[in-house]
Design a protein around this motif. Structure first.
Motif, PDB file in Angstrom:
ATOM      1  N   ARG A 103       0.827  -1.216   0.000  1.00 45.92           N
ATOM      2  CA  ARG A 103       0.000   0.000   0.000  1.00 45.92           C
ATOM      3  C   ARG A 103       0.855   1.258   0.000  1.00 45.92           C
ATOM      4  O   ARG A 103       0.535   2.241  -0.669  1.00 45.92           O
ATOM      5  CB  ARG A 103      -0.931   0.003   1.210  1.00 45.92           C
ATOM      6  N   ASP A 104       1.976   1.236   0.729  1.00 45.55           N
ATOM      7  CA  ASP A 104       2.824   2.437   0.783  1.00 45.55           C
ATOM      8  C   ASP A 104       3.799   2.500  -0.392  1.00 45.55           C
ATOM      9  O   ASP A 104       4.626   3.399  -0.482  1.00 45.55           O
ATOM     10  CB  ASP A 104       3.585   2.492   2.114  1.00 45.55           C
ATOM     11  N   ARG A 105       3.720   1.518  -1.285  1.00 48.43           N
ATOM     12  CA  ARG A 105       4.513   1.465  -2.518  1.00 48.43           C
ATOM     13  C   ARG A 105       6.016   1.252  -2.287  1.00 48.43           C
ATOM     14  O   ARG A 105       6.822   1.418  -3.175  1.00 48.43           O
ATOM     15  CB  ARG A 105       4.301   2.705  -3.362  1.00 48.43           C
ATOM     16  N   SER A 106       6.372   0.893  -1.074  1.00 50.92           N
ATOM     17  CA  SER A 106       7.794   0.686  -0.775  1.00 50.92           C
ATOM     18  C   SER A 106       8.285  -0.679  -1.241  1.00 50.92           C
ATOM     19  O   SER A 106       9.467  -0.864  -1.498  1.00 50.92           O
ATOM     20  CB  SER A 106       8.049   0.841   0.729  1.00 50.92           C
ATOM     21  N   ARG A 107       7.363  -1.654  -1.321  1.00 53.21           N
ATOM     22  CA  ARG A 107       7.734  -2.988  -1.783  1.00 53.21           C
ATOM     23  C   ARG A 107       6.954  -3.306  -3.045  1.00 53.21           C
ATOM     24  O   ARG A 107       5.746  -3.086  -3.122  1.00 53.21           O
ATOM     25  CB  ARG A 107       7.435  -4.024  -0.702  1.00 53.21           C
ATOM     26  N   ARG A 108       7.665  -3.817  -4.034  1.00 56.01           N
ATOM     27  CA  ARG A 108       7.022  -4.218  -5.284  1.00 56.01           C
ATOM     28  C   ARG A 108       7.768  -5.407  -5.857  1.00 56.01           C
ATOM     29  O   ARG A 108       8.975  -5.495  -5.746  1.00 56.01           O
ATOM     30  CB  ARG A 108       6.962  -3.049  -6.259  1.00 56.01           C
ATOM     31  N   SER A 109       7.010  -6.309  -6.464  1.00 51.55           N
ATOM     32  CA  SER A 109       7.640  -7.508  -7.022  1.00 51.55           C
ATOM     33  C   SER A 109       6.788  -8.071  -8.157  1.00 51.55           C
ATOM     34  O   SER A 109       5.650  -7.659  -8.366  1.00 51.55           O
ATOM     35  CB  SER A 109       7.854  -8.566  -5.936  1.00 51.55           C
ATOM     36  N   LEU A 110       7.376  -9.022  -8.857  1.00 48.94           N
ATOM     37  CA  LEU A 110       6.711  -9.721  -9.953  1.00 48.94           C
ATOM     38  C   LEU A 110       6.720 -11.212  -9.642  1.00 48.94           C
ATOM     39  O   LEU A 110       7.785 -11.778  -9.394  1.00 48.94           O
ATOM     40  CB  LEU A 110       7.443  -9.456 -11.268  1.00 48.94           C
ATOM     41  N   ALA A 111       5.560 -11.816  -9.624  1.00 49.63           N
ATOM     42  CA  ALA A 111       5.465 -13.246  -9.308  1.00 49.63           C
ATOM     43  C   ALA A 111       4.803 -13.981 -10.472  1.00 49.63           C
ATOM     44  O   ALA A 111       3.894 -13.450 -11.103  1.00 49.63           O
ATOM     45  CB  ALA A 111       4.639 -13.437  -8.039  1.00 49.63           C
ATOM     46  N   PRO A 112       5.259 -15.207 -10.771  1.00 50.21           N
ATOM     47  CA  PRO A 112       4.596 -15.985 -11.827  1.00 50.21           C
ATOM     48  C   PRO A 112       3.109 -16.126 -11.526  1.00 50.21           C
ATOM     49  O   PRO A 112       2.696 -16.224 -10.365  1.00 50.21           O
ATOM     50  CB  PRO A 112       5.300 -17.342 -11.756  1.00 50.21           C
ATOM     51  N   ASP A 113       2.293 -16.121 -12.587  1.00 49.33           N
ATOM     52  CA  ASP A 113       0.851 -16.201 -12.438  1.00 49.33           C
ATOM     53  C   ASP A 113       0.309 -17.342 -13.302  1.00 49.33           C
ATOM     54  O   ASP A 113       0.769 -17.535 -14.427  1.00 49.33           O
ATOM     55  CB  ASP A 113       0.206 -14.876 -12.852  1.00 49.33           C
ATOM     56  N   SER A 114      -0.670 -18.069 -12.773  1.00 46.99           N
ATOM     57  CA  SER A 114      -1.217 -19.238 -13.470  1.00 46.99           C
ATOM     58  C   SER A 114      -2.536 -18.954 -14.175  1.00 46.99           C
ATOM     59  O   SER A 114      -3.213 -19.884 -14.625  1.00 46.99           O
ATOM     60  CB  SER A 114      -1.436 -20.382 -12.470  1.00 46.99           C
ATOM     61  N   GLY A 115      -2.911 -17.697 -14.288  1.00 47.03           N
ATOM     62  CA  GLY A 115      -4.214 -17.352 -14.860  1.00 47.03           C
ATOM     63  C   GLY A 115      -4.461 -17.934 -16.234  1.00 47.03           C
ATOM     64  O   GLY A 115      -5.549 -18.454 -16.519  1.00 47.03           O
ATOM     65  N   LEU A 116      -3.463 -17.884 -17.106  1.00 48.72           N
ATOM     66  CA  LEU A 116      -3.652 -18.406 -18.458  1.00 48.72           C
ATOM     67  C   LEU A 116      -3.751 -19.929 -18.455  1.00 48.72           C
ATOM     68  O   LEU A 116      -4.497 -20.509 -19.247  1.00 48.72           O
ATOM     69  CB  LEU A 116      -2.522 -17.944 -19.380  1.00 48.72           C
ATOM     70  N   GLU A 117      -3.031 -20.580 -17.562  1.00 45.93           N
ATOM     71  CA  GLU A 117      -3.106 -22.033 -17.470  1.00 45.93           C
ATOM     72  C   GLU A 117      -4.526 -22.461 -17.101  1.00 45.93           C
ATOM     73  O   GLU A 117      -5.086 -23.390 -17.703  1.00 45.93           O
ATOM     74  CB  GLU A 117      -2.101 -22.549 -16.441  1.00 45.93           C
ATOM     75  N   TYR A 118      -5.120 -21.778 -16.116  1.00 44.97           N
ATOM     76  CA  TYR A 118      -6.499 -22.074 -15.733  1.00 44.97           C
ATOM     77  C   TYR A 118      -7.457 -21.768 -16.885  1.00 44.97           C
ATOM     78  O   TYR A 118      -8.423 -22.496 -17.111  1.00 44.97           O
ATOM     79  CB  TYR A 118      -6.909 -21.264 -14.500  1.00 44.97           C
ATOM     80  N   TYR A 119      -7.178 -20.684 -17.602  1.00 39.42           N
ATOM     81  CA  TYR A 119      -8.026 -20.282 -18.727  1.00 39.42           C
ATOM     82  C   TYR A 119      -8.044 -21.360 -19.809  1.00 39.42           C
ATOM     83  O   TYR A 119      -9.106 -21.762 -20.287  1.00 39.42           O
ATOM     84  CB  TYR A 119      -7.518 -18.955 -19.293  1.00 39.42           C
ATOM     85  N   ILE A 120      -6.867 -21.855 -20.180  1.00 38.27           N
ATOM     86  CA  ILE A 120      -6.795 -22.887 -21.219  1.00 38.27           C
ATOM     87  C   ILE A 120      -7.381 -24.204 -20.706  1.00 38.27           C
ATOM     88  O   ILE A 120      -8.051 -24.926 -21.448  1.00 38.27           O
ATOM     89  CB  ILE A 120      -5.349 -23.063 -21.729  1.00 38.27           C
ATOM     90  N   GLU A 121      -7.165 -24.504 -19.428  1.00 38.36           N
ATOM     91  CA  GLU A 121      -7.766 -25.714 -18.858  1.00 38.36           C
ATOM     92  C   GLU A 121      -9.282 -25.650 -18.988  1.00 38.36           C
ATOM     93  O   GLU A 121      -9.930 -26.644 -19.369  1.00 38.36           O
ATOM     94  CB  GLU A 121      -7.368 -25.856 -17.393  1.00 38.36           C
ATOM     95  N   GLU A 122      -9.866 -24.505 -18.700  1.00 37.82           N
ATOM     96  CA  GLU A 122     -11.317 -24.336 -18.813  1.00 37.82           C
ATOM     97  C   GLU A 122     -11.764 -24.487 -20.266  1.00 37.82           C
ATOM     98  O   GLU A 122     -12.797 -25.099 -20.552  1.00 37.82           O
ATOM     99  CB  GLU A 122     -11.725 -22.964 -18.262  1.00 37.82           C
ATOM    100  N   MET A 123     -10.973 -23.936 -21.194  1.00 38.53           N
ATOM    101  CA  MET A 123     -11.294 -24.043 -22.621  1.00 38.53           C
ATOM    102  C   MET A 123     -11.338 -25.487 -23.096  1.00 38.53           C
ATOM    103  O   MET A 123     -12.070 -25.816 -24.025  1.00 38.53           O
ATOM    104  CB  MET A 123     -10.219 -23.328 -23.468  1.00 38.53           C
ATOM    105  N   THR A 124     -10.511 -26.321 -22.479  1.00 32.91           N
ATOM    106  CA  THR A 124     -10.342 -27.698 -22.971  1.00 32.91           C
ATOM    107  C   THR A 124     -11.046 -28.742 -22.111  1.00 32.91           C
ATOM    108  O   THR A 124     -10.861 -29.934 -22.325  1.00 32.91           O
ATOM    109  CB  THR A 124      -8.842 -28.041 -23.055  1.00 32.91           C
ATOM    110  N   LYS A 125     -11.858 -28.311 -21.156  1.00 31.75           N
ATOM    111  CA  LYS A 125     -12.466 -29.288 -20.244  1.00 31.75           C
ATOM    112  C   LYS A 125     -13.407 -30.247 -20.960  1.00 31.75           C
ATOM    113  O   LYS A 125     -13.624 -31.365 -20.510  1.00 31.75           O
ATOM    114  CB  LYS A 125     -13.166 -28.588 -19.078  1.00 31.75           C
ATOM    115  N   ASN A 126     -13.971 -29.818 -22.098  1.00 28.65           N
ATOM    116  CA  ASN A 126     -14.842 -30.704 -22.869  1.00 28.65           C
ATOM    117  C   ASN A 126     -14.168 -31.189 -24.148  1.00 28.65           C
ATOM    118  O   ASN A 126     -14.830 -31.557 -25.111  1.00 28.65           O
ATOM    119  CB  ASN A 126     -16.156 -29.986 -23.212  1.00 28.65           C
ATOM    120  N   GLY A 127     -12.846 -31.163 -24.169  1.00 26.68           N
ATOM    121  CA  GLY A 127     -12.097 -31.588 -25.345  1.00 26.68           C
ATOM    122  C   GLY A 127     -11.445 -30.413 -26.042  1.00 26.68           C
ATOM    123  O   GLY A 127     -11.724 -29.249 -25.721  1.00 26.68           O
TER     124      GLY A 127
END
Length: 200
Positions: A103-127
């Motif tokens: 909140r005070d903007r003193s700490r910032r970082s970049l972390a890997p995110d799995s959003g696209l993996e979940y998105y593609i998994e949802e796309m392919t759940k029925n084949g």
């Protein structure tokens, strides 16, 4: 109807419904939604919000606000932000990362995110969805994708027999192609968690 008209219409709708809210908590929720729309309007983000809505309606993959070739480039960008975004996604070498900042903007970082993996998994759940174009090599696919003047937000294609998702991030004018096989990382993490849980 312009985005400004739509925002005004929604605010009026929320205001009327707030009057009939059953509890103070419900009234507060309506007020929060109204204030969120005022925030968009008064911070000059109405057109950006309209663009975001188009992405939502097209069922596009998770939105990103920037793209970088290397982590060093992304770190330099993040360090230079006077007010870094929080929980927004960026691409680093075509890998999703989430921006985290205090909140005070003193700490910032970049972390890997799995959003696209979940998105593609949802796309392919029925084949596997059908591919609209097939290519032998990535170079052929890139040439096809880059040759489109107004690409769709997402297109399923096949490269060398494997399904890929060609994504156009309109808000940053960026094109990227992701193999469906990235979902295997998600499955591997789940399996590890299950094995760790069974070992306890």
């Amino acid at each position: 109807m312009t985005i400004f008209d739509r925002i005004t219409e929604v605010q009026e709708f929320l205001g009327k419904n707030r009057e009939h809210a059953q509890s103070p908590e419900e009234k507060e929720l309506f007020l929060l939604a109204i204030d969120a729309l005022w925030f968009v309007w008064r911070n000059g983000q109405s057109y950006e919000f309209e663009s975001y809505r188009k992405d939502v309606e097209s069922k596009a993959p998770p939105r990103v606000i920037a793209s970088f070739n290397t982590r060093d480039e992304a770190e330099a960008w993040l360090s230079a932000q006077p007010e870094p975004p929080d929980l927004a996604c960026v691409l680093i070498a075509d890998e999703y990362h989430v921006v985290l900042s205090s909140r005070d903007r003193s700490r910032r970082s970049l972390a890997p995110d799995s959003g696209l993996e979940y998105y593609i998994e949802e796309m392919t759940k029925n084949g596997l969805p059908p591919a609209v174009a097939t290519f032998n090599t990535r170079e052929e696919a890139d040439a096809w994708f880059n040759g489109q003047s107004d690409p769709l937000a997402q297109t399923v294609i096949q490269i060398g027999g494997e399904h890929h998702l060609a994504v156009y991030y309109r808000n940053i004018n960026r094109r990227a192609i992701f193999p469906f096989s990235i979902v295997e990382r998600l499955h591997a993490r789940r399996k590890r968690r299950e094995q760790e849980g069974a070992g306890e």
